[in-house]
Design a protein around this motif. Structure first.
Motif, PDB file in Angstrom:
ATOM      1  N   PRO A   8      39.642  37.402  32.476  1.00 21.55           N
ATOM      2  CA  PRO A   8      39.625  37.011  31.026  1.00 21.55           C
ATOM      3  C   PRO A   8      38.577  38.197  30.377  1.00 21.55           C
ATOM      4  CG  PRO A   8      37.957  35.996  32.419  1.00 21.55           C
ATOM      5  CD  PRO A   8      38.958  36.460  33.508  1.00 21.55           C
ATOM      6  N   LEU A   9      37.964  39.180  30.975  1.00 19.16           N
ATOM      7  CA  LEU A   9      37.144  40.109  30.244  1.00 19.16           C
ATOM      8  C   LEU A   9      38.191  41.306  29.813  1.00 19.16           C
ATOM      9  CD1 LEU A   9      33.832  40.203  32.201  1.00 19.16           C
ATOM     10  CD2 LEU A   9      34.390  38.882  29.921  1.00 19.16           C
ATOM     11  N   SER A  10      39.141  41.362  30.782  1.00 21.65           N
ATOM     12  CA  SER A  10      40.034  42.404  30.307  1.00 21.65           C
ATOM     13  C   SER A  10      40.649  42.451  29.049  1.00 21.65           C
ATOM     14  CB  SER A  10      41.184  42.562  31.449  1.00 21.65           C
ATOM     15  OG  SER A  10      41.937  41.299  31.505  1.00 21.65           O
ATOM     16  N   GLN A  11      41.061  41.607  28.406  1.00 18.80           N
ATOM     17  CA  GLN A  11      41.361  41.127  27.241  1.00 18.80           C
ATOM     18  C   GLN A  11      40.481  41.384  25.997  1.00 18.80           C
ATOM     19  OE1 GLN A  11      44.888  41.170  27.287  1.00 18.80           O
ATOM     20  NE2 GLN A  11      44.485  41.029  29.600  1.00 18.80           N
ATOM     21  N   ARG A  12      39.453  41.552  26.284  1.00 20.99           N
ATOM     22  CA  ARG A  12      38.092  41.517  25.292  1.00 20.99           C
ATOM     23  C   ARG A  12      37.730  43.261  25.261  1.00 20.99           C
ATOM     24  NH1 ARG A  12      35.254  36.906  24.710  1.00 20.99           N
ATOM     25  NH2 ARG A  12      34.616  37.892  22.545  1.00 20.99           N
ATOM     26  N   LEU A  13      37.293  43.679  23.965  1.00 20.55           N
ATOM     27  CA  LEU A  13      36.671  44.896  23.790  1.00 20.55           C
ATOM     28  C   LEU A  13      35.222  44.822  24.291  1.00 20.55           C
ATOM     29  CD1 LEU A  13      37.746  45.654  20.190  1.00 20.55           C
ATOM     30  CD2 LEU A  13      38.731  46.732  22.288  1.00 20.55           C
ATOM     31  N   ALA A  45      32.707  44.385  35.529  1.00 19.01           N
ATOM     32  CA  ALA A  45      33.603  43.232  35.587  1.00 19.01           C
ATOM     33  C   ALA A  45      34.440  43.200  34.690  1.00 19.01           C
ATOM     34  CB  ALA A  45      32.482  42.199  35.294  1.00 19.01           C
ATOM     35  N   LYS A  46      34.694  44.005  33.446  1.00 21.35           N
ATOM     36  CA  LYS A  46      35.499  44.092  32.620  1.00 21.35           C
ATOM     37  C   LYS A  46      36.803  44.654  33.160  1.00 21.35           C
ATOM     38  CE  LYS A  46      37.093  45.978  28.089  1.00 21.35           C
ATOM     39  NZ  LYS A  46      38.272  45.492  28.378  1.00 21.35           N
ATOM     40  N   ASN A  47      36.445  45.617  34.060  1.00 18.03           N
ATOM     41  CA  ASN A  47      37.570  46.529  34.702  1.00 18.03           C
ATOM     42  C   ASN A  47      37.013  47.266  35.736  1.00 18.03           C
ATOM     43  OD1 ASN A  47      39.769  48.031  35.578  1.00 18.03           O
ATOM     44  ND2 ASN A  47      40.101  49.148  33.614  1.00 18.03           N
ATOM     45  N   PRO A  48      37.200  46.494  37.093  1.00 17.91           N
ATOM     46  CA  PRO A  48      36.672  47.320  38.241  1.00 17.91           C
ATOM     47  C   PRO A  48      37.497  48.472  38.785  1.00 17.91           C
ATOM     48  CG  PRO A  48      37.568  45.098  38.550  1.00 17.91           C
ATOM     49  CD  PRO A  48      37.743  45.299  37.332  1.00 17.91           C
ATOM     50  N   TYR A  49      38.355  48.622  38.272  1.00 17.12           N
ATOM     51  CA  TYR A  49      39.112  49.947  38.944  1.00 17.12           C
ATOM     52  C   TYR A  49      39.110  51.257  38.198  1.00 17.12           C
ATOM     53  CZ  TYR A  49      41.296  46.068  41.357  1.00 17.12           C
ATOM     54  OH  TYR A  49      41.343  44.895  41.926  1.00 17.12           O
TER      55      TYR A  49
END
Length: 139
Positions: A8-13, A45-49
């Protein structure tokens, strides 16, 4: 990717997430972890990669995070294996404690000196129930 696997965090700035993360930190974590370490965790957490997006990531942290994805779990450090083993032993002790000692607490108190004695000596009864935890903390 299916809906339930979407982060869900990947879609947020990140600029929308950080105020909420800072408020959470101020409420619950000030005495637990450093603010900058927590902020790096928010970026992960937003983008672990994408480790390049994490500001202030130390070389040691970067190395551990990269190794976490590529290393065989059996090739982890000895310290991590010890922590895993100790945690497993603690879980076993907790299960034993909850199912046997605490469940029979009132029974053994009634058998030893009667219930009235233990009503006035609650701390002693608590220490007896906590003996596995206290002895485990010595290890």
């Amino acid at each position: 990717m299916t809906q339930e696997n979407t982060n869900p965090l990947s879609q947020r700035l990140i600029h929308d997430i950080l105020p909420f993360a800072d408020a959470f930190y101020d409420t619950y974590l000030t005495s637990v972890v450093d603010r900058e370490v927590f902020r790096r965790a928010v970026y992960l957490a937003k983008n672990p990669y994408d480790l390049a997006q994490v500001p202030g990531l130390t070389p040691g942290e970067r190395s551990v995070l990269e190794g976490e994805r590529t290393l065989n779990p059996l090739k982890q450090s000895k310290a991590l294996k010890v922590v895993t083993l100790v945690t497993a032993c603690a879980a076993i002790t907790q299960g034993w404690q909850q199912s046997s000692i605490n469940a029979s607490s009132l029974r053994w108190q009634a058998e030893i000196r009667g219930t009235d004695y233990w009503i006035h000596h609650r701390i002693l009864a608590g220490l007896v129930d906590a003996a596995p935890w206290l002895s485990g903390s010595l290890v």
